[in-house]
Design a protein around this motif. Sequence first.
Motif, mmCIF file in Angstrom:
data_model
loop_
_atom_site.group_PDB
_atom_site.id
_atom_site.type_symbol
_atom_site.label_atom_id
_atom_site.label_comp_id
_atom_site.label_asym_id
_atom_site.label_seq_id
_atom_site.Cartn_x
_atom_site.Cartn_y
_atom_site.Cartn_z
ATOM 1 N N HIS A 46 -6.855 -6.055 -2.460
ATOM 2 C CA HIS A 46 -5.947 -5.460 -1.485
ATOM 3 C C HIS A 46 -5.102 -4.451 -2.249
ATOM 4 N N TYR A 47 -4.980 -3.231 -1.731
ATOM 5 C CA TYR A 47 -4.153 -2.212 -2.378
ATOM 6 C C TYR A 47 -2.967 -1.863 -1.492
ATOM 7 N N ARG A 48 -1.899 -1.457 -2.147
ATOM 8 C CA ARG A 48 -0.698 -1.024 -1.423
ATOM 9 C C ARG A 48 -0.031 0.088 -2.225
ATOM 10 N N TYR A 49 0.178 1.223 -1.548
ATOM 11 C CA TYR A 49 0.861 2.364 -2.145
ATOM 12 C C TYR A 49 2.355 2.274 -1.857
ATOM 13 N N THR A 88 1.191 2.469 2.775
ATOM 14 C CA THR A 88 -0.228 2.477 3.124
ATOM 15 C C THR A 88 -0.928 1.357 2.355
ATOM 16 N N GLU A 89 -1.753 0.605 3.043
ATOM 17 C CA GLU A 89 -2.457 -0.481 2.380
ATOM 18 C C GLU A 89 -3.819 -0.707 3.010
ATOM 19 N N ASP A 124 -8.039 -2.672 1.997
ATOM 20 C CA ASP A 124 -8.908 -3.483 1.155
ATOM 21 C C ASP A 124 -10.098 -2.666 0.701
ATOM 22 N N MET A 141 -0.055 2.317 -7.318
ATOM 23 C CA MET A 141 -0.968 1.548 -6.464
ATOM 24 C C MET A 141 -0.983 0.119 -6.952
#
Length: 140
Positions: A52-55, A59-60, A62, A134
């Motif tokens: 899972h990414y989150r900026y 914004t997020e 997978d 990130m």
Amino acid sequence: MKPSGGDVAAHLLGVTPERRRADAEILIDLMREISGREPVLWGTIIGFGSCHYRYPTGTEGDCGILGFAPRKAATTIYLLDGVDAHAELARLGPHTTGVGCLYVKRLEDVDLDVLRGILTRSLAWVEAGGSEGMRLTVTG
């Protein structure tokens, strides 16, 4: 993005040209070895593991922790840590790049040991949680 649940082997049967399909088989073996995970289709991307990414903007989503897409013009190898994190690209062999993409037309023309090192370092960066730009959480 989410895994599409498609069959990787069936997907490969539709990959053209033949050279791209053969390169895909090699990359599957290499990424399986490095990640310890099995390939899964994320649309037309063959991914290994998930995160899972989150900026900072909020914004997020997978994605796979390692992945590639065998495209007609070239194979696209995705590097979540970005191509600028890899000075050794100068020793890879013929390729082009985007911000987080490495484009290879013929895998036989590149140094697979250099590519293995790039993929291993990219995976380590993901597993360490990414960066301020990130944040990553490995989910699979």
